[in-house]
Design a protein around this motif. Structure first.
Motif, mmCIF file in Angstrom:
data_model
loop_
_atom_site.group_PDB
_atom_site.id
_atom_site.type_symbol
_atom_site.label_atom_id
_atom_site.label_comp_id
_atom_site.label_asym_id
_atom_site.label_seq_id
_atom_site.Cartn_x
_atom_site.Cartn_y
_atom_site.Cartn_z
ATOM 1 N N ARG A 86 0.833 -1.208 0.000
ATOM 2 C CA ARG A 86 0.000 0.000 0.000
ATOM 3 C C ARG A 86 0.863 1.252 0.000
ATOM 4 N N TRP A 87 1.949 1.229 0.771
ATOM 5 C CA TRP A 87 2.855 2.383 0.799
ATOM 6 C C TRP A 87 3.607 2.507 -0.517
ATOM 7 N N TRP A 88 4.098 1.382 -1.037
ATOM 8 C CA TRP A 88 4.949 1.372 -2.220
ATOM 9 C C TRP A 88 4.187 1.838 -3.454
ATOM 10 N N THR A 89 2.914 1.455 -3.550
ATOM 11 C CA THR A 89 2.142 1.831 -4.744
ATOM 12 C C THR A 89 1.668 3.281 -4.705
ATOM 13 N N ARG A 90 2.064 4.005 -3.695
ATOM 14 C CA ARG A 90 1.892 5.464 -3.740
ATOM 15 C C ARG A 90 2.944 6.103 -4.640
ATOM 16 N N PHE A 91 4.012 5.383 -4.922
ATOM 17 C CA PHE A 91 5.130 5.921 -5.696
ATOM 18 C C PHE A 91 5.308 5.236 -7.047
ATOM 19 N N ILE A 92 4.828 4.000 -7.178
ATOM 20 C CA ILE A 92 4.928 3.292 -8.454
ATOM 21 C C ILE A 92 3.540 2.817 -8.855
ATOM 22 N N PRO A 93 3.293 2.606 -10.148
ATOM 23 C CA PRO A 93 1.991 2.089 -10.576
ATOM 24 C C PRO A 93 1.721 0.705 -9.975
ATOM 25 N N ALA A 94 0.477 0.468 -9.595
ATOM 26 C CA ALA A 94 0.121 -0.827 -9.010
ATOM 27 C C ALA A 94 0.379 -1.973 -9.969
ATOM 28 N N SER A 95 0.299 -1.699 -11.276
ATOM 29 C CA SER A 95 0.466 -2.763 -12.270
ATOM 30 C C SER A 95 1.877 -3.341 -12.280
ATOM 31 N N ILE A 96 2.863 -2.582 -11.828
ATOM 32 C CA ILE A 96 4.239 -3.100 -11.846
ATOM 33 C C ILE A 96 4.742 -3.428 -10.439
ATOM 34 N N GLU A 97 3.855 -3.391 -9.454
ATOM 35 C CA GLU A 97 4.287 -3.693 -8.088
ATOM 36 C C GLU A 97 4.841 -5.107 -7.980
ATOM 37 N N ARG A 98 4.105 -6.087 -8.530
ATOM 38 C CA ARG A 98 4.555 -7.475 -8.439
ATOM 39 C C ARG A 98 5.839 -7.680 -9.243
ATOM 40 N N SER A 99 5.901 -7.090 -10.435
ATOM 41 C CA SER A 99 7.115 -7.217 -11.249
ATOM 42 C C SER A 99 8.323 -6.629 -10.523
ATOM 43 N N THR A 100 8.107 -5.520 -9.815
ATOM 44 C CA THR A 100 9.196 -4.910 -9.061
ATOM 45 C C THR A 100 9.650 -5.829 -7.933
ATOM 46 N N TYR A 101 8.679 -6.455 -7.267
ATOM 47 C CA TYR A 101 9.011 -7.419 -6.215
ATOM 48 C C TYR A 101 9.842 -8.575 -6.788
ATOM 49 N N VAL A 102 9.404 -9.097 -7.929
ATOM 50 C CA VAL A 102 10.120 -10.191 -8.570
ATOM 51 C C VAL A 102 11.529 -9.747 -8.970
ATOM 52 N N LEU A 103 11.638 -8.552 -9.521
ATOM 53 C CA LEU A 103 12.937 -8.040 -9.962
ATOM 54 C C LEU A 103 13.895 -7.875 -8.791
ATOM 55 N N VAL A 104 13.459 -7.200 -7.740
ATOM 56 C CA VAL A 104 14.343 -6.944 -6.599
ATOM 57 C C VAL A 104 14.705 -8.252 -5.909
ATOM 58 N N SER A 105 13.752 -9.175 -5.793
ATOM 59 C CA SER A 105 14.045 -10.472 -5.187
ATOM 60 C C SER A 105 15.080 -11.233 -5.995
ATOM 61 N N SER A 106 14.953 -11.198 -7.318
ATOM 62 C CA SER A 106 15.903 -11.897 -8.179
ATOM 63 C C SER A 106 17.290 -11.278 -8.075
#
Length: 274
Positions: A86-106
């Motif tokens: 909820r905090w993070w999607t104030r700064f990035i589009p909700a559509s790329i939230e999961r992709s960002t999680y996947v990217l940073v985790s990888s």
């Protein structure tokens, strides 16, 4: 269409195209990290693996390895929490939230592989060829379970691709649902079970490999508690009933027998690992 209207259309399309490219790029980096993790843990092909690479004093190696594993565990857990989303999607589009999680985790996982310090002291060695072969077979089964588990929910949504494709096409994602299929009929977290089998089934266990397996096991057990708290918050009594019927990691016929026909919902956006 006027020039101004055409410009507005392009301004609307470009971010959606970039989101799709970003999502695909994040997924490809995940695939790279997954394949690399397999080769890393199994000591295949690579010059630097869990047991090969830059050696140093054991205590220094333990400190570096634990720091890397801790960074991965904290990132993986914190970014998966609904409050962070909820905090993070104030700064990035909700559509790329999961992709960002996947990217940073990888990237966090690749960082482990890059800076890992082997500790080659042998903890156990299985010399019998048949026994060693059986252990290797368990390892392959573990990796297979882990990979297949991502397809039992929604592989594309699990890794953020459905989200960026839906935004590009102007469609809404389907509502979260739980479905106990195949492995999920026997254990609640087959993805974690697969990884545990892969990490622990080793005919040769070094101190460094043992450190990795212990740390990842601890992370998984804590992550399950956090994930299930989120799932209960999403699905309430439906998930509580599923949790009562189906074992967490070790299948038990007594608990699972009546539950094999039960259909329960799974939310790929919450997803594992966590």
């Amino acid at each position: 269409m006027s020039v101004q209207q055409s410009s507005l259309v392009h301004l609307g399309v470009l971010p959606r195209v970039l989101a799709v490219v970003y999502g695909i790029g994040a997924y490809l980096i995940f695939l790279t990290s997954f394949l690399y993790s397999f080769a890393f843990v199994e000591n295949f092909f690579l010059p630097a693996t869990i047991d090969r690479g830059q050696l140093g004093p054991p205590m220094q190696a333990i400190g570096i390895d634990l720091a890397l594993l801790s960074l991965f565990a904290v990132q993986h857990s914190v970014m998966a929490r609904p409050s962070f989303k909820r905090w993070w999607t104030r700064f990035i589009p909700a559509s790329i939230e999961r992709s960002t999680y996947v990217l940073v985790s990888s990237l966090a996982m690749l960082l482990i592989f890059w800076h890992w310090r082997p500790i080659p002291n042998t903890i156990w060695l299985v010399a019998n060829p048949l026994a060693a072969g059986a252990i290797v077979a368990v390892t392959w089964i573990g990796w297979t379970i882990a990979l297949c588990s991502t397809f039992l929910t929604s592989h594309l949504q699990f890794f953020g691709l459905s989200q960026v494709f839906a935004q590009f096409s102007g469609q809404n994602l389907p509502a979260p649902f739980l479905k106990a299929t195949l492995f999920y009929r026997y254990v609640r977290h087959p993805l974690y079970l697969g990884f545990l089998l892969a990490f622990w089934a080793a005919p040769v266990m070094t101190a460094g490999h043992l450190l990795f397996a212990l740390a990842m096991t601890g992370y998984i057990l804590v992550g399950i508690q956090l994930e299930e708290r989120d799932l209960i918050g999403t699905f309430g009594d439906d998930y509580r009933r599923y949790r009562r019927r189906v074992a967490m990691l070790i299948p038990t016929l007594r608990r699972n027998g009546p539950a094999r026909a039960a259909a329960i919902i799974h939310n790929p956006a919450l997803g594992e690992p966590r």
